[in-house]
Design an enzyme around this catalytic site. Structure first.
Site, PDB file in Angstrom:
ATOM      1  N   LYS A 119       0.819  -1.220   0.000  1.00 39.56           N
ATOM      2  CA  LYS A 119       0.000   0.000   0.000  1.00 39.56           C
ATOM      3  C   LYS A 119       0.851   1.268   0.000  1.00 39.56           C
ATOM      4  O   LYS A 119       0.480   2.255  -0.615  1.00 39.56           O
ATOM      5  CB  LYS A 119      -0.931   0.008   1.209  1.00 39.56           C
ATOM      6  CG  LYS A 119      -2.098  -0.936   1.043  1.00 39.56           C
ATOM      7  CD  LYS A 119      -3.193  -0.622   2.014  1.00 39.56           C
ATOM      8  CE  LYS A 119      -4.432  -1.390   1.646  1.00 39.56           C
ATOM      9  NZ  LYS A 119      -5.531  -1.135   2.554  1.00 39.56           N
ATOM     10  N   LYS A 201      -4.248  -8.581  -6.368  1.00 40.63           N
ATOM     11  CA  LYS A 201      -5.512  -8.880  -5.693  1.00 40.63           C
ATOM     12  C   LYS A 201      -6.609  -7.887  -6.093  1.00 40.63           C
ATOM     13  O   LYS A 201      -6.325  -6.712  -6.299  1.00 40.63           O
ATOM     14  CB  LYS A 201      -5.225  -8.756  -4.185  1.00 40.63           C
ATOM     15  CG  LYS A 201      -6.331  -9.097  -3.261  1.00 40.63           C
ATOM     16  CD  LYS A 201      -5.880  -8.883  -1.827  1.00 40.63           C
ATOM     17  CE  LYS A 201      -6.026  -7.435  -1.388  1.00 40.63           C
ATOM     18  NZ  LYS A 201      -7.145  -7.160  -0.494  1.00 40.63           N
ATOM     19  N   LYS A 204     -10.817  -3.217  -2.933  1.00 40.52           N
ATOM     20  CA  LYS A 204     -11.915  -2.251  -3.037  1.00 40.52           C
ATOM     21  C   LYS A 204     -11.436  -0.821  -3.259  1.00 40.52           C
ATOM     22  O   LYS A 204     -12.154  -0.004  -3.794  1.00 40.52           O
ATOM     23  CB  LYS A 204     -12.866  -2.350  -1.836  1.00 40.52           C
ATOM     24  CG  LYS A 204     -12.302  -1.912  -0.516  1.00 40.52           C
ATOM     25  CD  LYS A 204     -13.400  -1.946   0.535  1.00 40.52           C
ATOM     26  CE  LYS A 204     -13.161  -3.026   1.566  1.00 40.52           C
ATOM     27  NZ  LYS A 204     -11.937  -2.878   2.362  1.00 40.52           N
TER      28      LYS A 204
HETATM   29  N1  AQP Z   1      -9.363 -10.120  -3.432  1.00 43.22           N
HETATM   30  C1  AQP Z   1      -9.758 -10.709  -2.328  1.00 43.22           C
HETATM   31  N2  AQP Z   1     -10.033 -12.030  -2.312  1.00 43.22           N
HETATM   32  C2  AQP Z   1     -10.433 -12.651  -1.178  1.00 43.22           C
HETATM   33  N3  AQP Z   1     -10.595 -12.010  -0.009  1.00 43.22           N
HETATM   34  C3  AQP Z   1     -10.338 -10.698   0.018  1.00 43.22           C
HETATM   35  N4  AQP Z   1     -10.389  -9.777   0.991  1.00 43.22           N
HETATM   36  C4  AQP Z   1     -10.020  -8.559   0.508  1.00 43.22           C
HETATM   37  N5  AQP Z   1      -9.728  -8.666  -0.789  1.00 43.22           N
HETATM   38  C5  AQP Z   1      -9.910  -9.981  -1.116  1.00 43.22           C
HETATM   39  C6  AQP Z   1     -10.806 -10.048   2.351  1.00 43.22           C
HETATM   40  O1  AQP Z   1     -11.892  -9.183   2.640  1.00 43.22           O
HETATM   41  C7  AQP Z   1     -11.717  -8.661   3.955  1.00 43.22           C
HETATM   42  C8  AQP Z   1     -11.573  -7.152   3.798  1.00 43.22           C
HETATM   43  O2  AQP Z   1     -10.695  -6.641   4.675  1.00 43.22           O
HETATM   44  P1  AQP Z   1     -10.313  -5.122   4.792  1.00 43.22           P
HETATM   45  O3  AQP Z   1     -11.368  -4.231   4.299  1.00 43.22           O
HETATM   46  O4  AQP Z   1      -9.965  -4.917   6.222  1.00 43.22           O
HETATM   47  O5  AQP Z   1      -9.037  -4.885   3.956  1.00 43.22           O
HETATM   48  P2  AQP Z   1      -8.263  -5.508   2.795  1.00 43.22           P
HETATM   49  O6  AQP Z   1      -7.885  -6.919   3.096  1.00 43.22           O
HETATM   50  O7  AQP Z   1      -7.133  -4.582   2.510  1.00 43.22           O
HETATM   51  O8  AQP Z   1      -9.325  -5.481   1.613  1.00 43.22           O
HETATM   52  P3  AQP Z   1      -9.340  -4.641   0.307  1.00 43.22           P
HETATM   53  O9  AQP Z   1     -10.604  -4.941  -0.445  1.00 43.22           O
HETATM   54  O10 AQP Z   1      -8.075  -4.819  -0.464  1.00 43.22           O
HETATM   55  O11 AQP Z   1      -9.447  -3.159   0.853  1.00 43.22           O
HETATM   56  P4  AQP Z   1      -8.533  -1.930   0.604  1.00 43.22           P
HETATM   57  O12 AQP Z   1      -8.474  -1.752  -0.873  1.00 43.22           O
HETATM   58  O13 AQP Z   1      -9.220  -0.784   1.291  1.00 43.22           O
HETATM   59  O14 AQP Z   1      -7.215  -2.243   1.217  1.00 43.22           O
HETATM   60  C9  AQP Z   1     -10.513  -9.365   4.551  1.00 43.22           C
HETATM   61  O15 AQP Z   1     -10.897 -10.540   5.227  1.00 43.22           O
HETATM   62  C10 AQP Z   1      -9.714  -9.680   3.340  1.00 43.22           C
HETATM   63  O16 AQP Z   1      -8.810 -10.732   3.528  1.00 43.22           O
END
Ligand code: AQP
Length: 333
Positions: A119, A201, A204
């Site tokens: 990030k 990955k 969001k």
């Molecule tokens: N691509 C993915 N495939 C499977 N699981 C996923 N998760 C996120 N992306 C995938 C799981 O969803 C949850 C979200 O956790 P988070 O919002 O705390 O942060 P993250 O893991 O950083 O998710 P994002 O979507 O990538 O958010 P941003 O872009 O804001 O950093 C977790 O259980 C994660 O493993």
């Protein structure tokens, strides 16, 4: 939440309101939670203090907090069985995070975190301290509730392992205060990849939303994104992570949202081209989104606000009890 029983283990998980939730978040995390509700004491958080580790627009953040709660409900989290709450409403999270920053977490641990490296990229010196410290707040989230299991996608595994290490170190110094948590990661769908760049990955907060299918995308937009998703060279529909990463990802999405087995899909599409496969996958995604959004649209903001307000009291009592225990152990209460 049903009364906490001694025989039921506690599970905790959360999602940050940092953008539009997508099918990766659903498949990797939320769908696991739904199936665990009968067997466990479930606590699910909208982890808004995690979201602000990256600057958020205040109005959008407010909206996303309500949106995520509705998504939890529409996905099948039953407020009669599970507790859904907003992290920032419970000050014990940030208080415990501070204590763990001092007693348990080490700079060397945080330097290893791949999510921070991804990030922060080249801006490691200029991103917020919060982004660097994110895993310690996550450890606090988990440890406050005597959590035994943390159902997450694969990208969060390293953070749960850090929570374990921090808990063990703290227990070593101050007695048996924390339960040692364990990550629960599904065998298939633990890492849904981006549609246009399958080496990364689906996220969001991706600046190119054509990489993701958001849970609230219109069916037409989702169909277009699937049809434009990259594929691999060759023509056969095969599951081969090394040589056909794009197709393997699309097969995983098909299997998860269409409730199918990958080997069966591969058999059914033998001799058929990518075009036909993608068209059918788009139909599966559209059906899933249409059904999901029908449920989502029936949930009002008022209903969500009421659930969050009611649960605040339940969660606060559990969290404050653990925090008091911790404060006593270290001599500040
Ligand atoms: N691509 C993915 N495939 C499977 N699981 C996923 N998760 C996120 N992306 C995938 C799981 O969803 C949850 C979200 O956790 P988070 O919002 O705390 O942060 P993250 O893991 O950083 O998710 P994002 O979507 O990538 O958010 P941003 O872009 O804001 O950093 C977790 O259980 C994660 O493993």
């Amino acid at each position: 939440m049903e009364k906490k029983t001694e025989t039921k283990k506690t599970i905790f998980s959360g999602i940050q309101p940092s953008g539009n939730l997508n099918i990766g978040n659903y498949i990797g995390a939320i769908s696991q939670w739904v199936s665990m509700q009968e067997k466990y004491n479930c606590i699910f958080s909208v982890v808004d203090y995690h979201a602000i580790t990256v600057k958020q627009n205040p109005e959008e953040l407010k909206q996303h907090i309500l949106e995520i709660t509705k998504i939890y409900l529409a996905a099948g989290i039953d407020p009669e069985k599970s507790v859904i709450f907003q992290q920032s409403a419970i000050s014990a999270h940030t208080e415990l995070a501070w204590i763990l920053n001092c007693y348990g977490a080490r700079i060397a641990d945080l330097n290893k975190m791949t999510q921070f490296k991804d990030k922060a990229g080249k801006n490691q010196e200029s991103v917020s301290v919060g982004l660097y410290d994110y895993p310690v707040l996550m450890a606090a989230d988990i440890l406050l509730y005597d959590t035994e299991l943390v159902p997450v996608g694969e990208d969060q595994k390293q953070h749960v392992e850090l929570a374990r290490d921090i808990a063990k170190r703290f227990n070593n110094d101050y007695g048996n205060i924390f339960t040692i948590p364990q990550a629960v990661i599904r065998k298939e769908g633990a890492r849904i990849m981006s549609l246009l760049e399958p080496s990364k990955k689906m996220s969001k907060s991706d600046s190119n939303q054509n990489n993701c299918i958001a849970l609230l995308d219109t069916p037409e937009a989702a169909r277009k994104k699937i049809m434009r998703a990259v594929t691999d060279s060759g023509t056969d529909i095969e599951y081969d992570l090394e040589n056909k990463p794009a197709l393997s990802n699309l097969l995983t999405i098909y299997a998860q949202l269409g409730n199918r087995e990958i080997p069966r899909l591969v058999k059914d599409y033998r001799g058929k081209g990518y075009g036909e496969f993608k068209k059918d996958l788009a139909d599966v995604v559209v059906k899933f989104l249409t059904e999901f959004q029908t449920k989502y649209n029936k949930i009002s903001d008022k209903e969500v606000q009421k659930i969050l307000a009611n649960n605040q009291k339940i969660v606060e009592a559990i969290a404050n009890k653990k925090l008091t225990e911790v404060k006593r152990a270290i001599g500040i209460s």
